[in-house]
Scaffold this active site. Structure first.
Site, PDB file in Angstrom:
ATOM      1  N   GLU A 198      19.773   5.591 -30.380  1.00 11.48           N
ATOM      2  CA  GLU A 198      19.817   5.612 -28.918  1.00 11.48           C
ATOM      3  C   GLU A 198      18.922   4.576 -28.251  1.00 11.48           C
ATOM      4  O   GLU A 198      18.093   4.914 -27.403  1.00 11.48           O
ATOM      5  CB  GLU A 198      19.485   7.018 -28.393  1.00 11.48           C
ATOM      6  CG  GLU A 198      20.514   8.042 -28.812  1.00 11.48           C
ATOM      7  CD  GLU A 198      20.534   9.297 -27.940  1.00 11.48           C
ATOM      8  OE1 GLU A 198      19.708   9.397 -27.025  1.00 11.48           O
ATOM      9  OE2 GLU A 198      21.393  10.164 -28.196  1.00 11.48           O
ATOM     10  N   TYR A 253      26.718  15.106 -26.057  1.00  9.52           N
ATOM     11  CA  TYR A 253      26.123  16.367 -25.574  1.00  9.52           C
ATOM     12  C   TYR A 253      26.882  16.971 -24.398  1.00  9.52           C
ATOM     13  O   TYR A 253      26.278  17.576 -23.522  1.00  9.52           O
ATOM     14  CB  TYR A 253      24.638  16.134 -25.232  1.00  9.52           C
ATOM     15  CG  TYR A 253      23.797  16.017 -26.492  1.00  9.52           C
ATOM     16  CD1 TYR A 253      23.352  17.146 -27.164  1.00  9.52           C
ATOM     17  CD2 TYR A 253      23.499  14.782 -27.036  1.00  9.52           C
ATOM     18  CE1 TYR A 253      22.616  17.040 -28.336  1.00  9.52           C
ATOM     19  CE2 TYR A 253      22.764  14.661 -28.213  1.00  9.52           C
ATOM     20  CZ  TYR A 253      22.326  15.800 -28.855  1.00  9.52           C
ATOM     21  OH  TYR A 253      21.604  15.699 -30.015  1.00  9.52           O
ATOM     22  N   GLU A 289      25.553  13.035 -33.548  1.00 11.66           N
ATOM     23  CA  GLU A 289      24.823  14.194 -33.007  1.00 11.66           C
ATOM     24  C   GLU A 289      25.728  14.956 -32.058  1.00 11.66           C
ATOM     25  O   GLU A 289      26.463  14.361 -31.279  1.00 11.66           O
ATOM     26  CB  GLU A 289      23.584  13.756 -32.188  1.00 11.66           C
ATOM     27  CG  GLU A 289      22.460  13.182 -32.987  1.00 11.66           C
ATOM     28  CD  GLU A 289      21.235  12.831 -32.120  1.00 11.66           C
ATOM     29  OE1 GLU A 289      21.089  13.375 -31.007  1.00 11.66           O
ATOM     30  OE2 GLU A 289      20.449  11.992 -32.582  1.00 11.66           O
ATOM     31  N   ASP A 304      12.007  12.318 -29.097  1.00 12.44           N
ATOM     32  CA  ASP A 304      11.973  13.767 -28.965  1.00 12.44           C
ATOM     33  C   ASP A 304      11.511  14.450 -30.255  1.00 12.44           C
ATOM     34  O   ASP A 304      12.223  15.282 -30.794  1.00 12.44           O
ATOM     35  CB  ASP A 304      13.400  14.223 -28.570  1.00 12.44           C
ATOM     36  CG  ASP A 304      13.517  15.707 -28.350  1.00 12.44           C
ATOM     37  OD1 ASP A 304      12.580  16.297 -27.802  1.00 12.44           O
ATOM     38  OD2 ASP A 304      14.563  16.282 -28.746  1.00 12.44           O
TER      39      ASP A 304
HETATM   40  C1  GCB Z   1      19.296  12.834 -28.836  1.00 17.32           C
HETATM   41  C2  GCB Z   1      18.282  12.196 -29.707  1.00 17.32           C
HETATM   42  C3  GCB Z   1      17.490  13.207 -30.504  1.00 17.32           C
HETATM   43  C4  GCB Z   1      17.110  14.385 -29.614  1.00 17.32           C
HETATM   44  C5  GCB Z   1      18.401  15.037 -29.130  1.00 17.32           C
HETATM   45  C6  GCB Z   1      18.114  16.219 -28.192  1.00 17.32           C
HETATM   46  O1  GCB Z   1      20.258  12.237 -28.431  1.00 17.32           O
HETATM   47  O2  GCB Z   1      18.827  11.231 -30.563  1.00 17.32           O
HETATM   48  O3  GCB Z   1      16.348  12.588 -31.012  1.00 17.32           O
HETATM   49  O4  GCB Z   1      16.296  15.306 -30.256  1.00 17.32           O
HETATM   50  O5  GCB Z   1      19.158  14.105 -28.430  1.00 17.32           O
HETATM   51  O6  GCB Z   1      18.057  17.351 -28.650  1.00 17.32           O
HETATM   52  O7  GCB Z   1      17.932  15.980 -27.005  1.00 17.32           O
END
Ligand code: GCB
Length: 622
Positions: free
Chosen positions: A415, A470, A506, A175
């Site tokens: 990931e 998330y 994250e 991403d």
């Molecule tokens: C993740 C990835 C990261 C993405 C992020 C997102 O888990 O590790 O590279 O940018 O999510 O914002 O979706």
């Protein structure tokens, strides 16, 4: 590979600046090789444009085709090598070019390198003229394949009703925008013919003393002698020895600490090596810190003291220069890190420039140093060829960064599909190999995607379980009320299963700066703040227990590929791409100052969590 440093015996000639440039837009992308563009100046074989080195080429022009270009691009320029260097060893070093690179000097191929984020070099005495101009030509190809790191694929579109003949696109498995070009410095440097090839330093602490184990690799005729001296920050000698390896004691050592942990943070010594062989003397000065890193089943310790990482995940990303080295941006980012009160960051998702790590060493910001192993998700990304390359990349990364006190953890990947059975043996090898290369630092990868505590096959090999979370964003979107329950349950489950300390590497929500709504709504500044607040409550419950770190995704907005889930890039930054704070940045800053006050002796910023005072620490540089 030692970073090029000037000394009495070493000189450097930087080749940064404007180079001539041409992208090979031919359908096969092979015209440059067919027509031997390296045989003379590029400007003689066709049109060129000026291209800054270092920079990504993508955002420099107004040409969409060049921004999105996939294939070979060509750079060249002239340079001179002083005749004073004639009896020295002359080396060409490129700090990084993305991805596949071939280099010619005066039309002869000198070196090639696979991989976009690590340095490569070659001795070039037999290629250069010492009396007259030299031509350097560099061809760089940004094509990603299933065996590159990061992996990608080229997809040909064969439907003649929808696409012109030969039409293809590059599909990314990560991403962020696949910025490309010569991203970091190009230098020619000179050393004596007998020289210091490598230095490895590891440190331990014994009472008030620092113990410094060193190994010097000389590239010299037999009979060469090696003398070593450790100097303190004032240049005073504090220890000395001789021979290619040994253990030195620094009495009353000043330890290297993250700036949030000690009133004397980030103390750097200099390890000075003098190699003498015949009439050659080579001198190399390596900055280093005395510190230890260790983990228990619940803690991450620096110098034996629990370290709680309150930080960010980052990207090397900026407008116009893309991933090109930029000193102004480096300085700004460190100032913003300190403004936020961040004491660590992860180099997501690839190794960053050595000049960035220099600042981390010097300013006392701890680093999780990540390989470019992002997007290892498809079966063919776990092939033997992929594994062999991954091992090679870990060797290059450890060789480059092993002496840096700021690097406290290696991350081998982000990931990957670590729930696939093949991920077990694959990561056993990658992590085992990295451990063989360096026994002094914990090793991790960031777990995410579809892998859960029930299905993961690779977390068993790491020292700290790092998870990307998330809740309230990619699942239960908008429902901040369920974040606490889900996050707490998940973190506890991982801990129960693996019994290792954990870092949330994250958590984040896309936020369009200036977009407001009360009550909060996804994409608004209020939502990012509410979302993060829910995570913080859980972090505070688990902090004294097994949670040893939290890192928001992301420090700043960054560019991605075009797609319907990204509005000109990923907007999960607490800062905009121009490094201006969104509302959540102030929340994070309050929190990080509060956490800092709990760990830093002497409680000095007059700061109360949730209270009116929030005063920046002066940026501490030794
Ligand atoms: C993740 C990835 C990261 C993405 C992020 C997102 O888990 O590790 O590279 O940018 O999510 O914002 O979706």
């Amino acid at each position: 590979m030692l970073y090029p440093r000037e000394s009495e015996s070493r000189q450097i000639n930087e080749l940064n600046g404007m180079w001539d440039f041409r992208a090979d837009m031919s359908p096969s992308r092979n015209m440059g090789f067919d027509k031997q563009w390296f045989a003379g100046r590029l400007r003689q074989s066709g049109p060129v444009i000026p291209m800054p080195v270092p920079s990504s080429f993508n955002d420099i022009t107004q040409d969409k085709q060049l921004r999105d270009f996939v294939g070979w691009v060509w750079y060249d320029r002239e340079f001179f090598v002083s005749s004073d260097w004639m009896n020295k060893r002359v080396v060409l070093r490129i700090d990084s070019a993305h991805y596949n690179t071939i280099v010619w000097i005066n039309s002869k191929q000198v070196m090639s390198h696979v991989g976009g984020h690590l340095p490569f070099e070659a001795q070039v005495n037999s290629y250069v003229n010492f009396k007259g101009p030299n031509l350097i030509t560099v061809a760089v190809n940004n094509t990603l394949t299933p065996t590159t790191l990061p992996p990608g694929t080229i997809k040909y579109q064969n439907d003649p009703n929808r696409y012109p003949p030969g039409y293809f696109v590059q599909n990314l498995q990560f991403d962020f925008f696949n910025y490309a070009g010569i991203h970091r410095s190009v230098r020619v440097y000179a050393t004596p013919n007998n020289y210091v090839d490598d230095i490895t330093i590891t440190t331990t602490v014994s009472g008030a003393n620092g113990m410094v184990n060193y190994t010097v690799v000389p590239a010299a005729a037999s009979g060469a002698t090696v003398a070593v001296v450790i100097e303190d920050a004032n240049g005073q000698q504090v220890a000395s020895g001789s021979g290619v390896s040994g253990k030195l004691t620094v009495s009353n050592a000043k330890l290297w600490w993250p700036y949030t942990m000690s009133s004397t943070p980030a103390y750097l010594y200099t390890f000075k090596v003098t190699l003498t062989s015949g009439s050659d003397t080579d001198i190399y000065r390596l900055p280093f810190g005395i510190r230890t890193v260790s983990v228990t089943s619940k803690q991450l310790l620096i110098n034996g003291k629990p370290f709680y990482c309150h930080g960010v995940a980052k990207h090397e990303d900026s407008d116009i220069r893309g991933k090109g080295l930029d000193f102004a941006l480096i300085a700004k980012d460190f100032n913003m890190l300190k403004w936020l009160g961040a004491n660590c960051f992860r180099t997501s998702h690839y190794p960053y420039a050595e000049e960035i790590l220099d600042q981390a060493d010097r300013q006392g910001v701890a680093i999780i140093d990540e390989s470019p192993g992002v997007g290892i998700t498809q079966d063919d990304n776990f092939s033997n060829a992929s594994l062999a390359h991954h091992l090679e990349v870990m060797e290059e990364l450890v060789r480059r960064d092993k002496n840096r006190p700021a690097v406290i953890i290696w991350s081998v990947a982000n990931e990957p599909a670590s729930n696939k059975p093949i991920a077990g043996p694959y990561f056993k090898s990658v992590i085992g190999h990295t451990r063989d290369l360096d026994l002094t630092r914990p090793i991790v990868f960031a777990i995410g995607g579809g892998s859960t505590f029930k299905t993961d096959k690779a977390a068993q090999y790491v020292d700290i379980v790092c998870v990307n979370q998330y809740y309230g964003w990619y699942s239960d979107t908008g429902h901040t009320e369920v974040i606490g329950l889900q996050l707490r349950h998940n973190l506890r489950s991982w801990y129960q299963k693996f019994g290792k300390p954990m870092i949330v590497t994250e958590y984040g929500a896309d936020t369009i700066p200036g977009l407001h709504r009360d009550p909060s709504f996804v994409f608004t500044e209020e939502y990012q703040r509410d979302f993060m607040g829910e995570y913080h409550k859980v972090f505070d419950q688990l902090r004294g227990d097994f949670l040893v770190g939290e890192m928001v995704w992301n420090f700043a907005d960054f560019l991605t590929d075009q797609g319907i889930t990204r509005v000109v890039g990923n907007k999960k930054g607490v800062l905009t791409r121009q490094r201006q704070p969104k509302a959540a940045a102030f929340l994070l800053r309050e929190r990080y100052y509060y956490l800092m006050n709990q760990t830093l002796p002497g409680s000095h910023y007059g700061y109360q969590y949730g209270g009116p005072k929030c005063q920046a620490p002066s940026v501490i540089i030794n």
